[in-house]
Structure formats: structure tokens, C-alpha cells
Motif scaffolding. Sequence first.
Motif, PDB file in Angstrom:
ATOM      1  N   ASP A   8       0.890  -1.165   0.000  1.00 39.87           N
ATOM      2  CA  ASP A   8       0.000   0.000   0.000  1.00 39.87           C
ATOM      3  C   ASP A   8       0.923   1.208   0.000  1.00 39.87           C
ATOM      4  N   TYR A   9       1.285   1.655  -1.205  1.00 41.09           N
ATOM      5  CA  TYR A   9       2.304   2.685  -1.379  1.00 41.09           C
ATOM      6  C   TYR A   9       1.769   4.058  -0.987  1.00 41.09           C
ATOM      7  N   GLY A  10       2.558   4.764  -0.206  1.00 42.16           N
ATOM      8  CA  GLY A  10       2.242   6.135   0.153  1.00 42.16           C
ATOM      9  C   GLY A  10       3.483   6.992   0.007  1.00 42.16           C
ATOM     10  N   THR A  11       3.306   8.288  -0.115  1.00 40.68           N
ATOM     11  CA  THR A  11       4.465   9.154  -0.309  1.00 40.68           C
ATOM     12  C   THR A  11       5.320   9.255   0.960  1.00 40.68           C
ATOM     13  N   LYS A  12       4.721   9.053   2.133  1.00 34.12           N
ATOM     14  CA  LYS A  12       5.471   9.102   3.395  1.00 34.12           C
ATOM     15  C   LYS A  12       5.739   7.711   3.954  1.00 34.12           C
ATOM     16  N   ARG A  13       4.683   6.912   4.037  1.00 35.11           N
ATOM     17  CA  ARG A  13       4.778   5.568   4.607  1.00 35.11           C
ATOM     18  C   ARG A  13       4.162   4.576   3.641  1.00 35.11           C
ATOM     19  N   THR A  14       4.659   3.340   3.698  1.00 32.90           N
ATOM     20  CA  THR A  14       4.124   2.279   2.860  1.00 32.90           C
ATOM     21  C   THR A  14       3.807   1.076   3.732  1.00 32.90           C
ATOM     22  N   GLY A  15       2.556   0.635   3.638  1.00 29.33           N
ATOM     23  CA  GLY A  15       2.126  -0.551   4.370  1.00 29.33           C
ATOM     24  C   GLY A  15       2.461  -1.796   3.565  1.00 29.33           C
ATOM     25  N   ILE A  16       2.867  -2.837   4.274  1.00 27.91           N
ATOM     26  CA  ILE A  16       3.259  -4.080   3.613  1.00 27.91           C
ATOM     27  C   ILE A  16       2.580  -5.252   4.305  1.00 27.91           C
ATOM     28  N   ALA A  17       2.033  -6.142   3.487  1.00 30.85           N
ATOM     29  CA  ALA A  17       1.413  -7.375   3.989  1.00 30.85           C
ATOM     30  C   ALA A  17       1.974  -8.528   3.169  1.00 30.85           C
ATOM     31  N   VAL A  18       1.806  -9.727   3.686  1.00 34.01           N
ATOM     32  CA  VAL A  18       2.376 -10.898   3.021  1.00 34.01           C
ATOM     33  C   VAL A  18       1.494 -12.111   3.304  1.00 34.01           C
ATOM     34  N   THR A  19       1.529 -13.067   2.362  1.00 35.23           N
ATOM     35  CA  THR A  19       0.828 -14.322   2.599  1.00 35.23           C
ATOM     36  C   THR A  19       1.777 -15.316   3.249  1.00 35.23           C
ATOM     37  N   ASP A  20       1.206 -16.404   3.690  1.00 33.73           N
ATOM     38  CA  ASP A  20       2.007 -17.544   4.110  1.00 33.73           C
ATOM     39  C   ASP A  20       2.538 -18.206   2.833  1.00 33.73           C
ATOM     40  N   GLU A  21       3.371 -19.214   2.965  1.00 31.72           N
ATOM     41  CA  GLU A  21       3.978 -19.844   1.785  1.00 31.72           C
ATOM     42  C   GLU A  21       2.965 -20.583   0.915  1.00 31.72           C
TER      43      GLU A  21
END
Length: 136
Positions: A8-21
Amino acid sequence: MGRILAIDYGTKRTGIAVTDELQIIASGLTTVETSGLMDFLRDYIGKETVEKVVVGEPKRHSNEASESEKYIQKFLVTFAKEFPALAIERVDERFTSKMAVRTMIDSGLKKKQRQNKALVDEISATIILQSYLYNR
């Protein structure tokens, strides 16, 4: 099978999520300062097997691209040069911030905790990833 990483790209902060394998469960990973995003991604992708990256696509109610899309496009060019083998998919991210705040309220977080914009960004990335997993 590798993980799917959502941004979730932002100009100040970017949120990151991930799946399991097994690519079944979406979980919030972190929020990073956007200025350090590529360093974070180099490190993470160097340690974990990532099969695909899903990036939020901000749109207006009229379905036109929002103003922040120009920044995301620059990031995508840089990302593709750095990680040419990784597939990138886009997911409509309309209302994810509102959904993230609603999730925080429903989870019983106090008002002060809900004002944590980094947490909102991480939850938004998780919602983007869940949406991708549901609709693929």
C-alpha cells in the motif's frame, strides 16, 4: 510456492502485507518509511521466497486514477528494474483506509491506537492482499 507481497504505497509511509507460503492467509507485515522502501524490499526478498507483488491502485469514485498514481508509477519502474523476475499485479484500493479504521474499531482498539497511521497503512495492505486472494 512463494509468498505474495502486498504494498500500500504512500508518499510518506508504505504498508506491507504478506501471505504464508501456501498463499492462503494474508497478514500485516510492517509499515516502512517510503524513503527506505527499496532497501526493505531488497532485504526481505533476499531472505524470503516471493512469487508475486500486489500493489494497490488508488482510484477516484469515477474510476479514474488518483493523483498519487504518478508516484506509484515511478516506484513500479524502479521496482521492475530491481526485481525483473517478479510479477506485479494491481488491485483497486478504494476504501481500504476506511475499511482499516473500521477493522480497528471492530477490534476494540482505543481512539489513540486508531490514530496510528502506520498501523492503518499495514492493515490497508492486508485488505488489498485479502482482496487479491479472494478475487484471483
